[in-house]
Scaffold this motif. Structure first.
Motif, PDB file in Angstrom:
ATOM      1  N   SER A 103       9.477  24.434 111.146  1.00 48.56           N
ATOM      2  CA  SER A 103      10.679  24.172 111.929  1.00 48.56           C
ATOM      3  C   SER A 103      10.349  23.300 113.137  1.00 48.56           C
ATOM      4  O   SER A 103      11.136  22.440 113.522  1.00 48.56           O
ATOM      5  N   ARG A 104       9.160  23.495 113.731  1.00 48.11           N
ATOM      6  CA  ARG A 104       8.768  22.648 114.865  1.00 48.11           C
ATOM      7  C   ARG A 104       8.663  21.183 114.422  1.00 48.11           C
ATOM      8  O   ARG A 104       9.130  20.289 115.136  1.00 48.11           O
ATOM      9  N   GLU A 105       8.058  20.945 113.270  1.00 45.11           N
ATOM     10  CA  GLU A 105       7.939  19.562 112.775  1.00 45.11           C
ATOM     11  C   GLU A 105       9.325  18.963 112.517  1.00 45.11           C
ATOM     12  O   GLU A 105       9.593  17.811 112.870  1.00 45.11           O
ATOM     13  N   LEU A 106      10.206  19.755 111.908  1.00 39.37           N
ATOM     14  CA  LEU A 106      11.553  19.274 111.607  1.00 39.37           C
ATOM     15  C   LEU A 106      12.335  19.008 112.889  1.00 39.37           C
ATOM     16  O   LEU A 106      13.000  17.970 113.034  1.00 39.37           O
TER      17      LEU A 106
ATOM     18  N   THR B  14      16.473  34.048 107.385  1.00 38.74           N
ATOM     19  CA  THR B  14      17.782  33.887 106.736  1.00 38.74           C
ATOM     20  C   THR B  14      17.791  32.575 105.960  1.00 38.74           C
ATOM     21  O   THR B  14      16.803  31.827 105.963  1.00 38.74           O
ATOM     22  N   ALA B  15      18.921  32.289 105.320  1.00 40.37           N
ATOM     23  CA  ALA B  15      19.034  31.054 104.534  1.00 40.37           C
ATOM     24  C   ALA B  15      18.856  29.804 105.389  1.00 40.37           C
ATOM     25  O   ALA B  15      18.448  28.757 104.886  1.00 40.37           O
ATOM     26  N   LEU B  16      19.164  29.890 106.701  1.00 43.92           N
ATOM     27  CA  LEU B  16      19.137  28.707 107.554  1.00 43.92           C
ATOM     28  C   LEU B  16      18.138  28.805 108.709  1.00 43.92           C
ATOM     29  O   LEU B  16      18.178  27.979 109.627  1.00 43.92           O
ATOM     30  N   THR B  17      17.266  29.775 108.672  1.00 40.98           N
ATOM     31  CA  THR B  17      16.277  29.900 109.744  1.00 40.98           C
ATOM     32  C   THR B  17      15.495  28.594 109.912  1.00 40.98           C
ATOM     33  O   THR B  17      14.983  28.036 108.933  1.00 40.98           O
ATOM     34  N   GLY B  18      15.460  28.104 111.163  1.00 40.95           N
ATOM     35  CA  GLY B  18      14.665  26.920 111.476  1.00 40.95           C
ATOM     36  C   GLY B  18      15.349  25.590 111.278  1.00 40.95           C
ATOM     37  O   GLY B  18      14.771  24.546 111.559  1.00 40.95           O
ATOM     38  N   VAL B  19      16.595  25.601 110.777  1.00 41.40           N
ATOM     39  CA  VAL B  19      17.323  24.345 110.548  1.00 41.40           C
ATOM     40  C   VAL B  19      18.006  23.905 111.851  1.00 41.40           C
ATOM     41  O   VAL B  19      18.680  24.721 112.489  1.00 41.40           O
ATOM     42  N   PRO B  20      17.864  22.655 112.265  1.00 43.80           N
ATOM     43  CA  PRO B  20      18.494  22.190 113.511  1.00 43.80           C
ATOM     44  C   PRO B  20      20.003  21.973 113.359  1.00 43.80           C
ATOM     45  O   PRO B  20      20.510  21.710 112.259  1.00 43.80           O
ATOM     46  N   ILE B  21      20.697  22.078 114.501  1.00 43.37           N
ATOM     47  CA  ILE B  21      22.152  21.868 114.542  1.00 43.37           C
ATOM     48  C   ILE B  21      22.521  21.266 115.898  1.00 43.37           C
ATOM     49  O   ILE B  21      21.800  21.438 116.885  1.00 43.37           O
TER      50      ILE B  21
ATOM     51  N   GLY C  26      19.306  31.931 112.981  1.00 43.24           N
ATOM     52  CA  GLY C  26      18.039  31.223 113.140  1.00 43.24           C
ATOM     53  C   GLY C  26      18.158  29.728 113.303  1.00 43.24           C
ATOM     54  O   GLY C  26      17.156  29.005 113.243  1.00 43.24           O
ATOM     55  N   LEU C  27      19.373  29.223 113.516  1.00 39.92           N
ATOM     56  CA  LEU C  27      19.562  27.781 113.722  1.00 39.92           C
ATOM     57  C   LEU C  27      18.942  27.341 115.048  1.00 39.92           C
ATOM     58  O   LEU C  27      18.911  28.101 116.017  1.00 39.92           O
ATOM     59  N   VAL C  28      18.480  26.117 115.081  1.00 38.84           N
ATOM     60  CA  VAL C  28      17.826  25.536 116.257  1.00 38.84           C
ATOM     61  C   VAL C  28      18.786  24.532 116.902  1.00 38.84           C
ATOM     62  O   VAL C  28      19.180  23.551 116.268  1.00 38.84           O
ATOM     63  N   THR C  29      19.182  24.778 118.149  1.00 40.27           N
ATOM     64  CA  THR C  29      20.151  23.911 118.821  1.00 40.27           C
ATOM     65  C   THR C  29      19.467  22.699 119.426  1.00 40.27           C
ATOM     66  O   THR C  29      18.661  22.819 120.353  1.00 40.27           O
ATOM     67  N   LEU C  30      19.804  21.508 118.915  1.00 36.69           N
ATOM     68  CA  LEU C  30      19.242  20.259 119.430  1.00 36.69           C
ATOM     69  C   LEU C  30      19.922  19.834 120.730  1.00 36.69           C
ATOM     70  O   LEU C  30      19.309  19.169 121.567  1.00 36.69           O
TER      71      LEU C  30
END
Length: 492
Positions: free
Chosen positions: A23-26, A69-76, A115-119
């Motif tokens: 997730s950090r790389e993404l 979860t299904a979206l853990t680590g995905v940015p938004i 688990g979404l990551v707020t950009l």
């Protein structure tokens, strides 16, 4: 890993889960793209790089526990109308340029739980009032397909970040077309859910009886992933409906296009100002759905001429009430050196609000004032009920209703449309909000200037799964949603 932004949400989730990348790389990949590209697009108001990397590290730790979860680590990216704890929340206005929210909107909180990551927080029309995202305080957001054109509004920043691949998906809000029109202008999929399906708690109000949050992404599948996070009952929102929520991803193939009855309102395709290219692309998309087994049925929506005047009485009236709290006293912008309390109110509001917001407040205050309330506001509410009944009658014979999302493609920045011209651009979207119905935009091609065109499908109440499923299957048979603007193809 220079092409992570080209992955779908499902591919991102699978790549994270299988440890192809972290997730950090993404997250860092998107932050690099924002740093390189966004000065040309102006889609972000606030980039939360430090917080995003911390959330990404936390997500990577969760993967090691097996509790992802299904979206853990995905940015938004979030439209800057959703309150975010400890982060500036402006609603695109000078009035709130110094406001740091002490709490999260429910939509934001649900994203964190998933688990979404707020950009960061993205640009918009001030207080969601407008159709171009030419923000008077933060500057105009550009359309990634042509930087001389607007991305639409009010969720123009949400559309632009996705179209420029500066976020994989984004939250938007729709009060009169503010998800569907920018999705159309930027070649994206955008869903406006049924009123009450997504919590409005912590979403700064424009017109409370019509505001509704929803997802914006490249495809119906991507939107379905975000809807699984956003939808659901919230006790903090008295208008939130306690109704079982579908698994939108699992139901993507749940509606058969074969045998589907699609209503074609005869009034919608003879509107003065409907661009010939827009009409042609929409008709081609309907022909494609027909080839896939759907049946096109002409219907009569006799109230169509009432949409614009009804909306532009009710929405400004609610805005006049909602925005009365911004008075320079408790929080937000305060004028310097007021001579008395009246001067404080007048100057704080006239200096803090832009021209379009002031215009709508004045219209709404007039409609609510003594002597005009019954003649305008009450009458508009009665017409609103007739518009709703018009749709319900149509749904007795058809499954969904098709229309363009907007009568034109994206306007040029600085086109200086008159208020009337701008309001008439919402002719196809307003009624959905007046009636509280769900509707979706799907990209269906381009005009002669290579600007995207969108098809709108309107569903009956609670039919979000059906709308996403129809568009998903259309997208399995076409490739418009995979097209990328040149700026999105750049590597950071």
């Amino acid at each position: 890993m220079t092409d992570l932004h080209r992955l779908s949400i499902r591919e991102m989730a699978e790549g994270l889960k299988s440890a192809q990348f972290s997730s950090r790389e993404l997250t860092q990949h998107y932050l690099n793209r924002i740093a390189k590209i966004d000065d040309r697009v102006n889609s972000y108001i606030t980039v939360t790089a430090e917080q995003a990397l911390a959330q990404a590290d936390a997500a990577d730790a969760v993967f090691k526990t097996g509790n992802a979860t299904a979206l853990t680590g995905v940015p938004i990216a979030h439209k800057d109308i959703f309150c975010t704890h400890g982060i500036k929340t402006t609603a695109g206005s000078k009035m709130l340029n110094n406001f740091v929210s002490p709490y999260d909107a429910t939509v934001v909180a649900k994203g964190k739980t998933a688990g979404l990551v707020t950009l960061g927080k993205v640009n918009m029309d001030e207080f969601a009032m407008g159709s171009t995202s030419e923000n008077p305080f933060f500057g105009a957001t550009k359309n990634p397909w042509n930087l001389e054109h607007v991305p639409g509004g009010s969720s123009g920043g949400s559309a632009a970040v996705v179209a420029a691949d500066l976020a994989p998906f984004a939250t938007g809000t729709d009060t009169g077309g503010s998800i569907r029109q920018p999705a159309s202008f930027c070649g994206l999929t955008g869903l406006k859910p049924t009123y009450g399906r997504v919590s409005r708690f912590g979403m700064i109000a424009y017109a409370s009886s019509m505001d509704q949050g929803g997802p914006m992404a490249r495809s119906a599948e991507d939107c379905a992933y975000l809807m699984n996070v956003m939808a659901g009952h919230d006790e903090k929102d008295s208008t939130s409906i306690n109704k079982e929520v579908d698994d939108y991803v699992a139901n993507l193939n749940g509606t058969a296009v074969k045998g589907l009855r699609i209503g074609i309102p005869k009034q919608y395709f003879n509107v003065q100002g409907l661009d010939a290219d827009v009409k042609a692309r929409v008709e081609e998309s309907l022909k494609k759905l027909e080839d896939m087994g759907a049946t096109l049925v002409e219907i009569d929506l006799s109230m169509s001429e009432a949409y614009v005047p009804t909306y532009y009485l009710i929405a400004p009236a609610e805005a006049s009430s909602n925005l009365s709290r911004f008075d320079g006293v408790r929080y937000g912008y305060r004028c310097e050196n007021p001579t008395d309390i009246l001067d404080l109110y007048k100057r704080s509001r006239s200096e803090g609000f832009g021209a379009e917001v002031q215009r709508r407040i004045l219209i709404g205050t007039y409609a609510l004032s003594a002597g005009y309330y019954d003649a305008y506001y009450v009458k508009a509410q009665k017409v609103r009920r007739l518009i709703q009944q018009d749709f319900l009658k149509a749904f007795e014979n058809v499954d969904v209703i098709a229309a363009p999302s907007a009568p034109t493609t994206a306007y040029k920045i600085g086109a200086n449309l008159s208020p009337t011209e701008m309001y008439l651009g919402d002719i196809y979207t307003l009624a959905v909000n007046l009636a509280g119905l769900p509707a979706i935009n799907a990209p269906v091609g381009f005009d002669a200037n290579s600007l995207p065109v969108g098809l709108q499908l309107i569903g009956n109440y609670w039919s979000e799964s059906q709308l996403l499923s129809i568009v998903h299957q259309y997208q399995q048979n076409t490739d418009w949603h995979t097209k990328r603007a040149a700026i999105a193809e750049e590597n950071a």
